[in-house]
Enzyme design. Structure first.
Site, PDB file in Angstrom:
ATOM      1  N   SER A 124       0.831  -1.203   0.000  1.00  0.00           N
ATOM      2  CA  SER A 124       0.000   0.000   0.000  1.00  0.00           C
ATOM      3  C   SER A 124       0.864   1.251   0.000  1.00  0.00           C
ATOM      4  O   SER A 124       1.972   1.254   0.568  1.00  0.00           O
ATOM      5  CB  SER A 124      -0.856  -0.024   1.272  1.00  0.00           C
ATOM      6  OG  SER A 124      -1.464   1.220   1.496  1.00  0.00           O
ATOM      7  N   TYR A 148      -1.871  -1.152  10.921  1.00  0.00           N
ATOM      8  CA  TYR A 148      -2.121  -1.697   9.582  1.00  0.00           C
ATOM      9  C   TYR A 148      -0.928  -1.430   8.661  1.00  0.00           C
ATOM     10  O   TYR A 148      -0.402  -2.333   8.013  1.00  0.00           O
ATOM     11  CB  TYR A 148      -3.403  -1.084   8.976  1.00  0.00           C
ATOM     12  CG  TYR A 148      -3.500  -1.338   7.487  1.00  0.00           C
ATOM     13  CD1 TYR A 148      -3.798  -2.602   7.004  1.00  0.00           C
ATOM     14  CD2 TYR A 148      -3.246  -0.320   6.560  1.00  0.00           C
ATOM     15  CE1 TYR A 148      -3.843  -2.855   5.634  1.00  0.00           C
ATOM     16  CE2 TYR A 148      -3.298  -0.561   5.193  1.00  0.00           C
ATOM     17  CZ  TYR A 148      -3.604  -1.831   4.734  1.00  0.00           C
ATOM     18  OH  TYR A 148      -3.637  -2.065   3.388  1.00  0.00           O
ATOM     19  N   LYS A 152       2.041  -3.963   6.635  1.00  0.00           N
ATOM     20  CA  LYS A 152       2.454  -3.945   5.213  1.00  0.00           C
ATOM     21  C   LYS A 152       3.970  -3.787   5.114  1.00  0.00           C
ATOM     22  O   LYS A 152       4.630  -4.479   4.326  1.00  0.00           O
ATOM     23  CB  LYS A 152       1.751  -2.804   4.464  1.00  0.00           C
ATOM     24  CG  LYS A 152       0.268  -3.015   4.285  1.00  0.00           C
ATOM     25  CD  LYS A 152      -0.023  -4.186   3.367  1.00  0.00           C
ATOM     26  CE  LYS A 152      -1.477  -4.579   3.340  1.00  0.00           C
ATOM     27  NZ  LYS A 152      -1.757  -5.874   2.742  1.00  0.00           N
TER      28      LYS A 152
HETATM   29  P1  NAD Z   1     -11.013  -6.970   1.199  1.00  0.00           P
HETATM   30  O1  NAD Z   1     -11.229  -6.968   2.661  1.00  0.00           O
HETATM   31  O2  NAD Z   1     -12.160  -6.710   0.317  1.00  0.00           O
HETATM   32  O3  NAD Z   1     -10.329  -8.352   0.744  1.00  0.00           O
HETATM   33  C1  NAD Z   1      -9.459  -9.072   1.573  1.00  0.00           C
HETATM   34  C2  NAD Z   1      -9.962 -10.499   1.622  1.00  0.00           C
HETATM   35  O4  NAD Z   1      -9.094 -11.279   2.441  1.00  0.00           O
HETATM   36  C3  NAD Z   1     -11.363 -10.629   2.223  1.00  0.00           C
HETATM   37  O5  NAD Z   1     -12.185 -11.358   1.327  1.00  0.00           O
HETATM   38  C4  NAD Z   1     -11.154 -11.383   3.538  1.00  0.00           C
HETATM   39  O6  NAD Z   1     -12.244 -12.220   3.838  1.00  0.00           O
HETATM   40  C5  NAD Z   1      -9.884 -12.157   3.227  1.00  0.00           C
HETATM   41  N1  NAD Z   1      -9.075 -12.496   4.406  1.00  0.00           N
HETATM   42  C6  NAD Z   1      -8.638 -11.675   5.400  1.00  0.00           C
HETATM   43  N2  NAD Z   1      -7.884 -12.358   6.269  1.00  0.00           N
HETATM   44  C7  NAD Z   1      -7.829 -13.644   5.828  1.00  0.00           C
HETATM   45  C8  NAD Z   1      -7.222 -14.829   6.312  1.00  0.00           C
HETATM   46  N3  NAD Z   1      -6.524 -14.856   7.448  1.00  0.00           N
HETATM   47  N4  NAD Z   1      -7.372 -15.975   5.602  1.00  0.00           N
HETATM   48  C9  NAD Z   1      -8.098 -15.996   4.459  1.00  0.00           C
HETATM   49  N5  NAD Z   1      -8.704 -14.900   3.960  1.00  0.00           N
HETATM   50  C10 NAD Z   1      -8.580 -13.740   4.638  1.00  0.00           C
HETATM   51  O7  NAD Z   1      -9.832  -5.926   0.903  1.00  0.00           O
HETATM   52  P2  NAD Z   1      -9.311  -5.361  -0.493  1.00  0.00           P
HETATM   53  O8  NAD Z   1      -9.649  -3.920  -0.555  1.00  0.00           O
HETATM   54  O9  NAD Z   1      -9.690  -6.252  -1.603  1.00  0.00           O
HETATM   55  O10 NAD Z   1      -7.746  -5.445  -0.228  1.00  0.00           O
HETATM   56  C11 NAD Z   1      -6.956  -6.528  -0.688  1.00  0.00           C
HETATM   57  C12 NAD Z   1      -5.529  -6.315  -0.241  1.00  0.00           C
HETATM   58  O11 NAD Z   1      -5.054  -5.087  -0.751  1.00  0.00           O
HETATM   59  C13 NAD Z   1      -5.358  -6.247   1.275  1.00  0.00           C
HETATM   60  O12 NAD Z   1      -4.161  -6.902   1.624  1.00  0.00           O
HETATM   61  C14 NAD Z   1      -5.251  -4.758   1.546  1.00  0.00           C
HETATM   62  O13 NAD Z   1      -4.499  -4.485   2.699  1.00  0.00           O
HETATM   63  C15 NAD Z   1      -4.531  -4.287   0.300  1.00  0.00           C
HETATM   64  N6  NAD Z   1      -4.771  -2.873  -0.013  1.00  0.00           N
HETATM   65  C16 NAD Z   1      -6.045  -2.414  -0.110  1.00  0.00           C
HETATM   66  C17 NAD Z   1      -6.285  -1.072  -0.387  1.00  0.00           C
HETATM   67  C18 NAD Z   1      -7.677  -0.524  -0.448  1.00  0.00           C
HETATM   68  O14 NAD Z   1      -7.847   0.687  -0.313  1.00  0.00           O
HETATM   69  N7  NAD Z   1      -8.711  -1.326  -0.685  1.00  0.00           N
HETATM   70  C19 NAD Z   1      -5.202  -0.208  -0.593  1.00  0.00           C
HETATM   71  C20 NAD Z   1      -3.905  -0.722  -0.504  1.00  0.00           C
HETATM   72  C21 NAD Z   1      -3.709  -2.069  -0.214  1.00  0.00           C
HETATM   73  C1  WQD Z   2      -9.417   9.704   0.955  1.00  0.00           C
HETATM   74  C2  WQD Z   2      -9.626  11.192   1.216  1.00  0.00           C
HETATM   75  C3  WQD Z   2      -9.882  11.739   3.541  1.00  0.00           C
HETATM   76  C4  WQD Z   2     -13.634   9.542   4.087  1.00  0.00           C
HETATM   77  C5  WQD Z   2      -6.820   4.664   3.011  1.00  0.00           C
HETATM   78  C6  WQD Z   2      -5.772   3.985   3.846  1.00  0.00           C
HETATM   79  C7  WQD Z   2      -4.643   3.539   2.966  1.00  0.00           C
HETATM   80  C8  WQD Z   2      -5.152   2.695   1.785  1.00  0.00           C
HETATM   81  C9  WQD Z   2      -6.264   3.374   1.065  1.00  0.00           C
HETATM   82  C10 WQD Z   2      -5.069   0.381   2.387  1.00  0.00           C
HETATM   83  C11 WQD Z   2      -8.841  11.721   2.415  1.00  0.00           C
HETATM   84  C12 WQD Z   2     -11.155  12.028   2.776  1.00  0.00           C
HETATM   85  C13 WQD Z   2     -12.490  10.111   3.558  1.00  0.00           C
HETATM   86  C14 WQD Z   2     -14.705  10.396   4.465  1.00  0.00           C
HETATM   87  C15 WQD Z   2     -13.405  12.294   3.732  1.00  0.00           C
HETATM   88  N1  WQD Z   2      -5.703   1.453   2.245  1.00  0.00           N
HETATM   89  N2  WQD Z   2     -12.376  11.447   3.385  1.00  0.00           N
HETATM   90  N3  WQD Z   2     -14.530  11.745   4.253  1.00  0.00           N
HETATM   91  O1  WQD Z   2      -7.044   7.711   3.813  1.00  0.00           O
HETATM   92  O2  WQD Z   2      -6.164   8.069   1.454  1.00  0.00           O
HETATM   93  O3  WQD Z   2      -6.235   5.810   2.388  1.00  0.00           O
HETATM   94  O4  WQD Z   2      -7.280   3.771   1.996  1.00  0.00           O
HETATM   95  O5  WQD Z   2      -3.897   0.198   2.253  1.00  0.00           O
HETATM   96  O6  WQD Z   2      -3.776   2.813   3.775  1.00  0.00           O
HETATM   97  O7  WQD Z   2      -5.292   4.900   4.824  1.00  0.00           O
HETATM   98  O8  WQD Z   2      -8.342   6.880   1.780  1.00  0.00           O
HETATM   99  O9  WQD Z   2     -10.707   6.915   1.092  1.00  0.00           O
HETATM  100  O10 WQD Z   2     -10.149   6.974   3.561  1.00  0.00           O
HETATM  101  O11 WQD Z   2      -9.673   8.982   2.149  1.00  0.00           O
HETATM  102  O12 WQD Z   2     -13.331  13.521   3.588  1.00  0.00           O
HETATM  103  O13 WQD Z   2     -15.742   9.958   4.953  1.00  0.00           O
HETATM  104  O14 WQD Z   2     -11.008  11.405   1.527  1.00  0.00           O
HETATM  105  O15 WQD Z   2      -9.650  12.723   4.507  1.00  0.00           O
HETATM  106  O16 WQD Z   2      -8.450  13.039   2.096  1.00  0.00           O
HETATM  107  P1  WQD Z   2      -6.905   7.230   2.441  1.00  0.00           P
HETATM  108  P2  WQD Z   2      -9.794   7.362   2.166  1.00  0.00           P
END
Ligand code: NAD
Ligand code: WQD
Length: 336
Positions: A124, A148, A152
Site C-alpha cells: 500500500s 495496519y 504492510k
Molecule cells: P477486502 O477486505 O475486500 O479483501 C481481503 C480479503 O481477504 C477478504 O475477502 C477477507 O475475507 C480475506 N481475508 C482476510 N484475512 C484472511 C485470512 N486470514 N485468511 C483468508 N482470507 C482472509 O480488501 P481489499 O480492498 O480487496 O484489499 C486486498 C488487499 O489489498 C489487502 O491486503 C489490503 O491491505 C490491500 N490494499 C487495499 C487497499 C484498499 O484501499 N482497498 C489499498 C492498498 C492495499
Molecule cells: C481519501 C480522502 C480523507 C472519508 C486509506 C488507507 C490507505 C489505503 C487506502 C489500504 C482523504 C477524505 C475520507 C470520508 C473524507 N488502504 N475522506 N470523508 O485515507 O487516502 O487511504 O485507503 O492500504 O492505507 O489509509 O483513503 O478513502 O479513507 O480517504 O473527507 O468519509 O477522503 O480525509 O483526504 P486514504 P480514504
C-alpha cells in the site's frame, strides 16, 4: 498457468480473478470470508463464463493451506488476504499482526515447502507515510503511522529477507494508491461491512440514501481547494496491473516493487462533483476537522510500472464514479 488467489472473494481480489480468467489463467481462491461473501464466486463465473475453484480456508490454518497445495499444483500466488481498516488496526493491533503477518508467514512456509516461489503481494502507498515531496517514487523512504501500515511494511521486509535467503523466489510488491470503482457489469464491487471508512464507498452510501451526508475531513489543507488530494485508481486498472506483474514474474526478477496509481491527484471536492454527475444525485456534505493521521496530498510517480511492466491506468475519475454508482445502484445492500 495456475494461480492461487488469497483473499480472492474480496474487493480487489475478485476483480483480479476476472482479469486472470479472461487472460487465460486457471484460478483457485482461498478466503476465510471474514470480509467478503461466497456469492462473489458465482458473480465471477457469470462475468467470465469460466469456472474457478474456491476453498473457504483461513491462512492461519497452516495444515489446511498445506492440504490445498498438496491437491493443486500452483505456478504462482497472488496474496490479497488481509485485514485493511486503519482505525480498527489501532484498536485491535494484535489481530492485525496475527492475521496479516502470521497469515503471510504461513503462506510463504507452505509455498516454500511445495516449491512455489512466485508471489505477488498487495502492499500500500501507506508505507510512504507523510512523503516529503510529490509525486512519490518507489525509492522514497518508508515509514508507517498505524498498525495496519506497519503490517504492510513488515511483510515487505519479510519478503525481501526470504528472497535474500533463497534467490529462487520472484516477488512483486505492488503498492496500491486508492483503489475505487467496480467492474462494468455491476456484478462485483466493494461491499464494506458497516459504515465505510473510505471516501468513495461512503459517497456511494450517501448517493443511494443510506447515509444522510458526507463528512469532509478537512477543507484547510494546503491543496488547491483545501480538501485532501489522493491518487484514485480504477479497480479494473489495478487488476490489470496484477496481470502485468505476474507476466513479469515469468522471468527471473528477484524482488521488484511498483507503485500502482494513475499519477494524478484529485481532491475530495472533485470526487464529490464527479459522483454527483455520475449518479445524478445530490451529495450533501459537512466540513469537519481533519481526520487524525491524514496527509494533505498523495500521488504516485507511475513511470517505473510504465517502463518495466508496460502498465498504464486507462480509466479516469468519471469512469471510477460511474462504475461505482452502477454497482451501488444494482446492489443496494452489497452482497447481503
Ligand atoms: P477486502 O477486505 O475486500 O479483501 C481481503 C480479503 O481477504 C477478504 O475477502 C477477507 O475475507 C480475506 N481475508 C482476510 N484475512 C484472511 C485470512 N486470514 N485468511 C483468508 N482470507 C482472509 O480488501 P481489499 O480492498 O480487496 O484489499 C486486498 C488487499 O489489498 C489487502 O491486503 C489490503 O491491505 C490491500 N490494499 C487495499 C487497499 C484498499 O484501499 N482497498 C489499498 C492498498 C492495499
Ligand atoms: C481519501 C480522502 C480523507 C472519508 C486509506 C488507507 C490507505 C489505503 C487506502 C489500504 C482523504 C477524505 C475520507 C470520508 C473524507 N488502504 N475522506 N470523508 O485515507 O487516502 O487511504 O485507503 O492500504 O492505507 O489509509 O483513503 O478513502 O479513507 O480517504 O473527507 O468519509 O477522503 O480525509 O483526504 P486514504 P480514504
Amino acid at each position: 498457468m495456475k494461480v492461487l488467489v488469497t483473499g480472492g472473494t474480496g474487493y480487489i481480489g475478485s476483480h483480479t480473478c476476472v482479469q486472470l480468467l479472461e487472460s487465460g489463467y486457471s484460478v483457485v481462491v482461498v478466503d476465510n470470508l471474514s470480509n467478503s461473501s461466497e456469492k462473489v464466486i458465482d458473480r465471477i463465473k457469470r462475468i467470465t463464463g469460466k469456472s474457478l475453484k474456491f476453498y473457504k480456508v483461513d491462512l492461519l490454518d497452516k495444515p489446511a493451506l498445506d492440504e490445498i497445495f498438496e491437491n493443486e499444483q500452483f505456478d504462482a500466488v497472488m496474496h490479497f488476504a488481509g485485514l485493511k481498516a486503519v482505525g480498527e488496526s489501532v484498536m485491535v493491533p494484535l489481530d492485525y499482526y496475527n492475521n496479516n503477518i502470521t497469515g503471510t508467514v504461513n503462506l510463504c512456509y507452505v509455498m516454500k515447502k511445495h516449491n512455489v516461489k512466485k508471489l505477488v503481494f498487495s502492499s500500500s502507498a501507506t508505507v510512504y507515510g507523510n512523503p516529503a515531496s510529490l509525486p512519490i517514487t518507489e525509492d522514497f523512504p518508508v515509514s508507517a503511522t498505524n498498525p495496519y501500515g506497519r503490517t504492510k511494511l513488515m511483510i515487505e521486509y519479510i519478503l525481501k529477507d526470504l528472497y535474500s535467503s533463497d534467490n529462487e523466489w520472484d516477488i512483486a510488491i505492488l503498492r496500491y494508491f486508492n483503489p475505487v470503482g467496480a467492474h462494468k457489469s455491476g456484478l462485483i464491487g466493494e461491499s464494506p461491512r458497516g459504515i465505510p471508512n473510505n471516501l468513495v464507498p461512503y459517497i456511494a452510501m450517501v448517493a443511494v440514501g443510506k447515509l444522510p451526508y458526507l463528512n469532509v475531513y478537512g477543507a484547510d489543507y494546503d491543496t488547491p481547494d483545501g480538501s485532501g488530494v489522493r491518487d484514485y485508481i480504477h479497480v479494473v486498472d489495478l487488476a490489470n496491473g496484477h496481470i502485468k506483474a505476474i507476466e513479469k514474474l515469468k522471468n527471473k526478477v528477484g524482488v521488484v516493487t511498483y507503485n500502482l496509481g494513475t499519477g494524478k491527484g484529485y481532491s475530495v471536492f472533485e470526487i464529490i462533483e464527479s459522483y454527483k454527475k455520475a449518479s445524478k444525485k445530490e451529495i450533501p456534505y459537512k466540513i469537519m476537522p481533519r481526520r487524525p493521521g491524514d496527509i494533505a496530498s498523495c500521488y504516485a510517480d507511475t513511470s517505473k510500472a510504465q517502463r518495466e511492466l508496460e502498465f498504464k491506468a486507462v480509466y479516469g475519475i468519471d469512469d471510477m464514479c460511474s462504475d461505482s454508482w452502477r454497482w451501488q445502484e444494482m446492489n443496494i445492500n452489497g452482497y447481503e
